[in-house]
Structure formats: C-alpha cells, structure tokens
Write a protein that holds these residues in place. Structure first.
Motif, short mmCIF file in Angstrom:
data_model
loop_
_atom_site.label_atom_id
_atom_site.label_comp_id
_atom_site.label_asym_id
_atom_site.label_seq_id
_atom_site.Cartn_x
_atom_site.Cartn_y
_atom_site.Cartn_z
N LEU A 23 0.83 -1.20 0.00
CA LEU A 23 0.00 0.00 0.00
C LEU A 23 0.87 1.26 0.00
O LEU A 23 0.61 2.20 -0.75
N ILE A 24 1.90 1.28 0.83
CA ILE A 24 2.78 2.45 0.90
C ILE A 24 3.48 2.67 -0.43
O ILE A 24 3.61 3.81 -0.92
N ILE A 25 3.92 1.58 -1.07
CA ILE A 25 4.55 1.70 -2.39
C ILE A 25 3.56 2.28 -3.39
O ILE A 25 3.89 3.19 -4.17
N GLY A 26 2.32 1.77 -3.36
CA GLY A 26 1.30 2.29 -4.27
C GLY A 26 1.01 3.76 -4.02
O GLY A 26 0.85 4.55 -4.96
N LEU A 27 0.96 4.17 -2.74
CA LEU A 27 0.72 5.57 -2.40
C LEU A 27 1.85 6.46 -2.89
O LEU A 27 1.61 7.56 -3.43
N LEU A 28 3.08 6.01 -2.72
CA LEU A 28 4.23 6.80 -3.15
C LEU A 28 4.24 6.96 -4.67
O LEU A 28 4.52 8.05 -5.19
N ILE A 29 3.94 5.88 -5.38
CA ILE A 29 3.90 5.96 -6.85
C ILE A 29 2.81 6.91 -7.31
O ILE A 29 3.03 7.77 -8.17
N ALA A 30 1.63 6.78 -6.70
CA ALA A 30 0.51 7.64 -7.08
C ALA A 30 0.82 9.10 -6.77
O ALA A 30 0.53 10.00 -7.57
N MET A 31 1.39 9.36 -5.59
CA MET A 31 1.74 10.72 -5.21
C MET A 31 2.77 11.32 -6.17
O MET A 31 2.64 12.46 -6.62
N LEU A 32 3.77 10.51 -6.54
CA LEU A 32 4.83 11.01 -7.41
C LEU A 32 4.30 11.38 -8.78
O LEU A 32 4.56 12.47 -9.30
N PHE A 33 3.51 10.49 -9.40
CA PHE A 33 3.11 10.78 -10.77
C PHE A 33 2.01 11.83 -10.83
O PHE A 33 1.93 12.60 -11.79
N ALA A 34 1.19 11.96 -9.75
CA ALA A 34 0.20 13.04 -9.73
C ALA A 34 0.87 14.39 -9.54
O ALA A 34 0.52 15.38 -10.19
N ALA A 35 1.87 14.45 -8.64
CA ALA A 35 2.58 15.70 -8.40
C ALA A 35 3.45 16.08 -9.59
O ALA A 35 3.57 17.27 -9.93
N LEU A 36 4.06 15.09 -10.24
CA LEU A 36 4.88 15.36 -11.42
C LEU A 36 4.08 16.07 -12.50
O LEU A 36 4.59 16.95 -13.20
N ASP A 37 2.82 15.69 -12.63
CA ASP A 37 2.00 16.24 -13.71
C ASP A 37 1.82 17.74 -13.58
O ASP A 37 1.60 18.43 -14.56
N GLY A 123 -6.63 14.36 -10.18
CA GLY A 123 -5.49 14.83 -9.39
C GLY A 123 -5.93 15.44 -8.07
O GLY A 123 -5.28 15.24 -7.03
N GLY A 124 -7.04 16.19 -8.08
CA GLY A 124 -7.53 16.80 -6.86
C GLY A 124 -8.03 15.79 -5.85
O GLY A 124 -7.96 16.03 -4.63
N ILE A 125 -8.52 14.66 -6.31
CA ILE A 125 -8.93 13.57 -5.41
C ILE A 125 -7.70 12.88 -4.83
O ILE A 125 -7.63 12.56 -3.64
N MET A 126 -6.69 12.67 -5.68
CA MET A 126 -5.53 11.90 -5.27
C MET A 126 -4.65 12.60 -4.24
O MET A 126 -4.14 11.96 -3.31
N MET A 127 -4.44 13.91 -4.41
CA MET A 127 -3.45 14.60 -3.58
C MET A 127 -3.73 14.50 -2.08
O MET A 127 -2.82 14.15 -1.32
N PRO A 128 -4.93 14.78 -1.58
CA PRO A 128 -5.14 14.65 -0.13
C PRO A 128 -5.29 13.20 0.32
O PRO A 128 -5.05 12.89 1.49
N MET A 129 -5.71 12.31 -0.59
CA MET A 129 -6.01 10.93 -0.18
C MET A 129 -4.79 10.21 0.36
O MET A 129 -4.89 9.41 1.30
N ALA A 130 -3.61 10.46 -0.22
CA ALA A 130 -2.41 9.80 0.26
C ALA A 130 -2.16 10.17 1.72
O ALA A 130 -1.84 9.31 2.56
N MET A 131 -2.31 11.46 2.05
CA MET A 131 -2.09 11.91 3.43
C MET A 131 -3.17 11.37 4.36
O MET A 131 -2.89 11.06 5.53
N ILE A 132 -4.40 11.25 3.87
CA ILE A 132 -5.49 10.70 4.69
C ILE A 132 -5.18 9.25 5.05
O ILE A 132 -5.33 8.83 6.21
N ILE A 133 -4.74 8.48 4.06
CA ILE A 133 -4.47 7.05 4.30
C ILE A 133 -3.27 6.88 5.22
O ILE A 133 -3.26 5.98 6.08
N ILE A 134 -2.24 7.73 5.07
CA ILE A 134 -1.11 7.68 6.00
C ILE A 134 -1.61 7.96 7.42
O ILE A 134 -1.15 7.36 8.39
N GLY A 135 -2.57 8.88 7.54
CA GLY A 135 -3.16 9.14 8.84
C GLY A 135 -3.88 7.93 9.40
O GLY A 135 -3.93 7.72 10.61
N ASP A 136 -4.47 7.11 8.52
CA ASP A 136 -5.12 5.86 8.95
C ASP A 136 -4.10 4.81 9.38
O ASP A 136 -4.30 4.09 10.36
N LEU A 137 -3.03 4.72 8.62
CA LEU A 137 -2.06 3.64 8.84
C LEU A 137 -1.24 3.82 10.10
O LEU A 137 -0.87 2.85 10.75
#
Length: 546
Positions: A23-37, A123-137
């Motif tokens: 999950l953390i790997i998936g979050l990092l990948i998603a965060m990186l490619f969304a922010a890169l855009d 992108g707007g959905i993805m950006m806060p979701m990674a931080m929300i899930i880290i807050g869950d984990l």
C-alpha cells in the motif's frame, strides 16, 4: 472538539504487514506521478502550442487543471469519510488515467483544455487521499515520519518535473507527457486496490448536495476571478466584479448550509476550534507568500543576472532538496521541541529567507541566490508536514478525511491568491516605475526609433512584463543599436529589481502574519503510541486480509 473513539482493530498479521508495504509503495507511486504532472506539462507547453496553435488559450491548460483539482479537494475528503478511502482513491486514480489518455489523444487546444479539467478532477482527489491514508495507517511518531517522507516526494516531483518533461518532449513526443501516466497509474491502482480495505462509515450515507453545489460555484467563481483578473479582463470590469460577487454570495450560502446540514462537506463548527483555524491559516499565508519566491526568483535570475532558463532551474533545485531533507528531519524533531516551537522556527526561517531575497541585485551570484533558496527550503520543510500532522493528531478517524483535505484545500487557495496578488503587485510597481524612468528616456530616442518608442510606451501600461522580456532578452537586444540599449537596459533592470523587491517585501508580510498565527496556536502534544495502544485505540492500518 469532538473526540469519538473508534472500534478496536485486530493486531496486524504478517500478511497485513506485507499488504501495508504494498500500500505504501502504491501511495508513493501515485503521489509522485500526480505531483509530477503539475510541473512536467509546463515544459511541453511551447511544443504543444507550436503544433496546435491557440497561443491565446495557453494559460487555460494550467487554469483548467487548477480549477477542478482545487474545487474537488474538500469534496473528496468528505466522500472518503463517508464511502471509504479505497473507493474514492481508486476512483480518483482512474479519472486521472482517463484524463491523461484523453489529453494525449486531443486533436486541438480546446479539447486539451477540457481533458486537462478532467485530469484535474482525478489529481484533486488523489493529492489529499495519500495523506489521509497515511493518517489511517500510523499514529504518533510513525505518522510524522511518513508525512515527512510524502512531503519530500512532493518536493522531489518539483525538481524532476521540468527535467523529465524536457526529456520526454525531446526524445519522444509531447503526447507522452500524458501517456506516461497510464502504466504508472495502472500499477498504483493495482497495488492500492489489493492492499487497502473498502471499509466505510456505518449507517446510511447522506450526501450534502446543496453544500457541494454552492461550494463548487463559489470556489470556481473565486478562482476564475483571480485567474482572469488583470490578464483577460480589467480588475474593475463587470466580468471580474460579477465573478467575485457570485463567489461571495455562493460561499455565504454554503456556510449557512454547512451550519445546519447533517453531513457537511466542511463542518462550520471546526472553525470554532483554534487548532483547526490557526493551522489552516498558517498554511494559507505561507502558501500565499511562498509563491513569490517560486514565481519570481527564476525571473530575476534570467532577466537581471542573465542566466538561461535551465540554469535558473538549478538555482531553485537546492530549495527543493533542502525542503525534502527537512521535511523528514522535522517529522522526528517535533517530538523533542514541540509543534508550536517548530512551526514558529520554520516560519521565522522562511521570513529570513524572504528578507534575504529583498537584497538580490544585478551583482548577485548564482551560489548566493541558491543559498537563499536553501534557507527557504529548510523553513518550508519544517512547517509543511506539520500542518497535516497536527490536524490528524487532533481529530478522530471519523473526521480524518475532512480535516486532512481542508489542509490541502487552504494551501492551494493560498497559492492561487499568492500568484494573483503578487503578480498584481509586480505589474503595478513595474508599470509605475517604467512610466517614471523609461518613458521619458524613450522620448529622447532618435527619430528612426520613434515607432519602437511609441510601441514600448503603450506596452508599459498594459503589459510591463512584455517590456522586460523584450529589453532584457539578449537575442532581442541585438536588433537595436548599441547606444540605444546602453541607455535603456540599466533603467529597465533597476525598475525590475525595485519591483521584485516590493514583491518579496509583500510576500514577507504574509509570512509574518503566518508566524504570528503560530504564537496563537495551542501547544498540541504529539505522543508516540505503542502497537498495543494503537490497537486499543482502533488506529491500526486498514489493510485487506483476503
């Protein structure tokens, strides 16, 4: 402040530990490619415009993405609390992938703008979701560490974006700037889908449709007014005034709705809590001021110091690197010095960096400018991860989506205000100084330069930055007699320096306001919990046990 206790979760098995890693790997990948855009597309814009035309619409490639991505953030946070993280996050990634594919297939500039808006929703959905899930984990010190890591990844994307975008455009085609998101996004979707649980809030789901409707109209009207004012339309034109009036009316109605509805998108009662208000205020004012450096330091280095665009990028890179390092360090240090002290230190460091930027002049070396940016990055790194961390540590998991997305939302709004207000300050100061110093000089030019003098004088009032781009561009200067440029260039440079100094001073004022807010913040205590305490509190990771 509400502090409801969550149901206890079972202790993690080795299988759930493996899934958490995926999950953390998936979050990092998603965060990186969304922010890169957000940065990679800028490099491809000249090529896109050259192929498709529509120079007058170029700004909308950024504006369309910004409008939808900013507006959807608080909605996504609330939906994550109601429908579960998995459904919302995976939906956001899929929307982003579809938007990216459509952007690559666009046949004209109008289609590309529409598809960028779709991409912005994802992108707007993805950006806060990674931080929300880290807050869950995680909780406590582990949460702080991972928030810092994800903030560092976001900073890394700012460094890599322009370089990656330039390489893709040169090696392949500009459409691959969008197509590259497809395989990466699919990989992130698979990892997140198999490792994140689909748990959602108990009981019937009630959507705040009136709140969503009025918030969308209000935020879009506000952002459009800020984006189009001073560029497409005069600030006092009926179009811009109408947009601001519509924004005020819609947001006023939104606040009234949120105060009475059962499941508000952004609960008004949160603003009664000093921690929530002060933290989001700090994020707003820091983002508002910070964009002064991000926007105008490269411009200073190119037009005053005389370095290339790529070299000016290297001046900004140390800021991103220091921000990444201190985002991680700050997540550990905060447990020793406390939230309020670290935020105050970080904001003071940012303020010191802005003061140093007011000393930039034509003799400034690249190394000196880079050292100022390192200081700025240190301050930002100490502050940014804490803005999300403090909110997550202060509220129960049932509100984690709302409070986390609010942090992202207010920072994005602050950034938009910053680009608009500081850009307006820049143009007003430039126009005033150019009228005072350059226009009288233009009237003294020889008769053969009269047409050029008249055109430049007219441009001073309407578009002062066009004057800079003409008279401070070495290639453009070769078209004029040397005695002409020898008279004008020093005057134009001094005008730009003075205008940018004003911009940095105004940015410093916003940073100081944010610094004062740190002093009004309660001294929030962060506690590192043991695995057993986390299990009892129900804060163990939500991973699938399939």
């Amino acid at each position: 402040m509400e502090n409801t206790k969550q149901a206890a979760a079972p202790l993690p098995s080795s299988d759930s530990g493996n899934k958490r890693g995926l999950l953390i790997i998936g979050l990092l990948i998603a965060m990186l490619f969304a922010a890169l855009d957000g940065t990679i597309v800028g490099t491809a814009m000249p090529t896109i415009i050259r192929e498709m035309g529509g120079l007058e619409l170029m700004a909308w490639l950024t504006t369309a993405y910004m409008l939808t991505s900013t507006t959807i953030v608080p909605i996504a946070g609330k939906l994550a609390d109601l429908l579960g993280r998995k459904l919302v996050y995976v939906s956001g990634i899929i929307i982003f992938i579809i938007g990216s594919a459509l952007c690559g297939l666009a046949g004209n500039i109008e289609q590309l703008i529409i598809f960028r808006a779709i991409q912005g929703l994802g992108g707007g959905i993805m950006m806060p979701m990674a931080m929300i899930i880290i807050g869950d984990l995680f909780t406590g010190k582990q949460r702080a560490k991972w928030q810092g890591v994800f903030a560092a990844v976001f900073g890394l994307s700012s460094v890599l974006g322009p370089q990656v975008g330039g390489w893709i455009v040169d090696a392949w085609d500009w459409r691959w700037v969008f197509y590259i998101n497809l395989p990466v996004g699919i990989l992130a979707t698979i990892l997140i889908a198999i490792s994140l649980s689909g748990k959602k809030a108990e009981g019937p789901v009630k959507f705040d449709w009136p709140g969503i409707f009025t918030m969308v109209i209000g935020v879009v009207s506000l952002l459009l007014g800020l984006s189009l004012g001073g560029s497409e339309f005069d600030w006092l034109s009926w179009q811009i005034i109408g947009l601001f009036v519509l924004a005020i009316v819609s947001l006023t109605v939104f606040v009234r709705i949120e105060a009475t509805t059962e499941e508000p998108i952004l609960p008004v009662k949160l603003f009664k809590d000093r921690t929530f208000t002060m933290i989001n205020g700090i994020g707003f004012f820091m983002s508002l001021g910070m964009f002064g450096a991000i926007m105008f330091v490269p411009l200073f280095m190119q037009w005053i110091v005389g370095i290339s665009a790529s070299e000016s990028g290297t001046v900004m890179m140390p800021m991103m690197i220091s921000m990444m390092i201190f985002s991680v360090i700050g997540g550990q240090v905060v447990y020793k010095i406390g939230v309020r002290l670290q935020l105050a230190i970080g904001m003071i460091v940012v303020a010191a960096a802005f003061f140093l930027l007011t000393t930039l002049d034509a003799s400034t070396a690249k190394l000196t400018a880079s050292s100022f940016m390192v200081i700025l990055g240190i301050g930002i790194g100490l502050v940014m991860p804490l803005l999300t961390l403090v909110l997550q540590e202060s509220y129960p998991k049932s509100q984690l989506g709302v409070v986390t997305s609010s942090s992202t939302f207010f920072r994005q709004i602050g950034g938009t205000f910053g680009m608009t207000l500081l850009g307006a300050v820049m143009n007003m100061q430039s126009s005033s100084h150019l009228k005072e110093r350059l226009v009288p000089l233009l009237g003294q030019l020889p008769e053969e330069a009269k047409q050029f003098a008249d055109q430049t004088s007219a441009t001073v009032a309407s578009n002062p930055q066009a004057v800079y781009s003409t008279l401070l561009d070495p290639k453009m200067l070769t078209q004029f007699p040397k005695e002409l440029t020898d008279k004008m260039v020093p005057v134009v440079k001094s005008t730009l320096i003075d205008s940018l100094h004003t911009v940095f001073w105004v940015g410093l004022v916003f940073i100081l306001i944010g610094t004062v807010l740190t002093l009004l913040l309660r001294n929030v205590k962060l506690v590192q919990q043991t695995k057993e305490e986390k299990a009892a509190a129900g804060t163990e990771p939500q991973v699938n046990h399939m």
